[in-house]
Design a protein around this motif. Structure first.
Motif, mmCIF file in Angstrom:
data_model
loop_
_atom_site.group_PDB
_atom_site.id
_atom_site.type_symbol
_atom_site.label_atom_id
_atom_site.label_comp_id
_atom_site.label_asym_id
_atom_site.label_seq_id
_atom_site.Cartn_x
_atom_site.Cartn_y
_atom_site.Cartn_z
ATOM 1 N N THR A 3 -8.316 -8.948 -11.608
ATOM 2 C CA THR A 3 -7.539 -8.295 -11.903
ATOM 3 C C THR A 3 -7.443 -7.721 -10.894
ATOM 4 O OG1 THR A 3 -7.825 -8.855 -13.963
ATOM 5 C CG2 THR A 3 -6.037 -8.127 -14.055
ATOM 6 N N HIS A 406 -11.665 -10.661 -21.047
ATOM 7 C CA HIS A 406 -10.383 -9.715 -20.709
ATOM 8 C C HIS A 406 -9.500 -10.229 -20.615
ATOM 9 C CE1 HIS A 406 -13.091 -6.787 -17.524
ATOM 10 N NE2 HIS A 406 -13.579 -7.598 -18.489
ATOM 11 N N GLY A 407 -8.528 -8.950 -21.407
ATOM 12 C CA GLY A 407 -7.227 -9.740 -21.737
ATOM 13 C C GLY A 407 -6.925 -10.596 -23.118
ATOM 14 N N TRP A 460 -7.882 -13.479 -15.737
ATOM 15 C CA TRP A 460 -9.035 -12.454 -17.102
ATOM 16 C C TRP A 460 -11.056 -12.713 -16.862
ATOM 17 C CZ3 TRP A 460 -6.070 -9.359 -18.007
ATOM 18 C CH2 TRP A 460 -4.918 -8.665 -18.312
#
Length: 500
Positions: A3, A406-407, A460
């Protein structure tokens, strides 16, 4: 390099992020090499209204399980990235890095009285409590290598939150917390006023898996105003009976007994239709040294051990982050070659056969070892519903795998032992009140199924939260486009993509 690029030396970086819809405990940590062993901290998100969906605790106490390292963490990371073999001639006769281990476990940075580093017992973390009051323990596993069992002698817990999401209250006397996971736990101080040990003990698979030392740390729960003449308080604090270090079933049943709160707005969408199905095998294999097309395996020094997803070990970008490349294209001569993460393992076999654990020449495992290195990405259309089934394997080891995305938060639909069967196991999916998390503990020699909605544009990282698995390549990237982007379903024109 996914990211964003790492924060450069002597610079600062300010994060701005939203926590809408999240209440509870999260944590932050470094994501370069193994530096998160000491670069980490806790994030507490309290309800804006001040009210909880359960009795408000009298006090909140962060409990961070970690590890005490007396080694160069950058070197340990390089050792694992090199297949678990050290380039230090002093490692041992074979260069084996099974000695690359922490010295001990910690609770809130304290080694505890099991350690005797300077001729006297080390300090314990001490939690002072008053009889009759309720305490919220905000439990985080920040360790690099191990899942931990957590208990307090003489007390029960009510688990009310996980990864900053409320869950159906679950009563237990032991919590299993994997690296990356967080739990919010209510504990009532209702035992006879005295002192009680708080214990964090690491688990690991039994032989023939590679064995590491048993990591354990003690804290103390101490009642205020304990009578000095109380017979049961004159000796050592009461010790809880802990699960055996090789007992991984306690973790399986703990995680399997958790469920979320019904009525989440995304539940209807994930029930109705699934746009993408992925079956991702998690294990270890080998690649040939020097990029040779063939080599000896089965423990040969011609090959290097890697960790993989569907037999692809992740290779990190070096010139620019994936999100930067996607946004701005090829700049300053930087180029990037991506491959699509395969939707399924390249071959089917009995993924959980314990006979595959030992690494021996000429065995069945040798046929299954071949893997490859690549920077893999899986692209999703905006708002697509994605199902991922993670299948742990017995290839070279039988570890569980705490998988973190992630995210996103995702719904944990089911888990099981053995090989995932799409006909049989889909009937076990919980689509009524599934757990909502950002890290799922995929059980040893088993599987776990999740669903999420690709509603957060970006690049991500998806990875195992065992740091040695990350260093060895058990990771990939999920890339999501905003709905207005003309190539939301296609590949980026400025990044050459090799089809896997």
């Amino acid at each position: 390099m996914i990211t964003q690029c790492p924060i450069q030396p002597n610079t600062t970086f300010t994060y701005q992020f939203h926590v809408d819809g999240q209440e509870g405990t999260l944590w932050w940590h470094a994501h370069v090499s193994l530096l998160r062993a000491t670069l980490h901290g806790i994030i507490i998100i309290r309800p804006k209204s001040g009210s909880y969906p359960f009795q408000k605790p009298h006090m909140e106490v962060p409990i961070v399980i970690g590890e005490w390292w007396q080694m160069d963490l950058m070197k340990v990371d390089k050792d694992f990235a090199n297949g678990g073999v050290s380039d230090d001639p002093g490692a041992d006769a074979t260069g084996d890095t099974r000695g690359d281990n922490p010295a001990s476990a910690t609770i809130n940075g304290k080694l505890g009285d099991l350690n005797n580093c300077s001729g006297v017992a080390e300090d314990n973390f001490v939690m002072n409590v008053e009889y009759g009051k309720t305490y919220m323990l905000r439990l985080v596993n920040a360790a690099l290598f191990s899942e931990y069992y957590f208990k307090v002698a003489g007390h029960k817990f009510t688990v009310v939150g996980a990864d900053a999401n409320y869950i159906r209250p679950y009563t237990t006397d032991v919590v299993a917390v994997a690296p990356g996971e967080t739990f919010d736990i209510l504990m009532v101080a209702d035992a006879p006023p005295c002192r009680y040990y708080m214990v964090a003990k690491a688990n690991q698979p039994p032989l023939p898996d590679p064995q590491i030392p048993e990591f354990i740390s003690n804290g103390i729960v101490q009642y205020k105003n304990t009578p000095s003449n109380a017979d049961n308080c004159r000796h050592e604090p009461l010790m809880p009976k802990m699960p055996d270090q090789h007992d991984t079933l306690a973790s399986f049943y703990f995680h399997g007994n958790l469920s979320g709160l019904p009525g989440h707005p995304l539940l209807t969408q994930i029930k109705d239709h699934v746009n993408e199905h992925l079956l991702i095998s998690l294990g270890k294999g080998t690649i040939c040294k020097g990029n040779k097309p063939s080599c000896k395996r089965g423990g040969s020094n011609e090959s290097i051990e890697v960790a993989y997803m569907n037999n692809v070990s992740f290779s990190y970008p070096e010139k620019m982050s994936l999100l930067e490349a996607r946004q701005y294209g090829n700049r300053n001569g930087a180029s990037m070659v991506l491959q699509d993460l395969p939707s399924r393992p390249p071959r089917s076999f009995n993924f959980t056969d314990p006979k595959l654990i030992p690494v021996v020449p000429g065995g069945e495992l040798e046929r299954l070892e071949p893997s490859r290195k690549a920077t893999t990405v899986r692209r999703f259309a905006h708002n697509a519903t994605v199902e991922v089934v993670f299948q742990s394997t017995a290839t070279m080891q039988s570890d569980s795998n705490p998988m973190h995305l992630h995210g996103h938060d995702f719904f944990v639909l089911a888990q099981g032992h053995g090989n995932y069967n799409p006909v049989r196991d889909v009937r076990r999916y919980n689509l009524v009140d599934p757990l909502l998390k950002n890290t799922v503990q995929v059980p040893r020699l088993g599987w776990a199924a999740i669903r999420f909605v690709a509603d957060n544009p970006g690049a991500w990282f998806l990875h195992c939260h065992f740091e040695f698995h990350i260093a060895m390549g058990m990771s990939t990237v999920f890339s999501e486009r905003p709905s207005s982007h003309p190539s939301a379903m296609g590949q980026e024109p400025y990044i050459r993509t090799d089809q896997a």
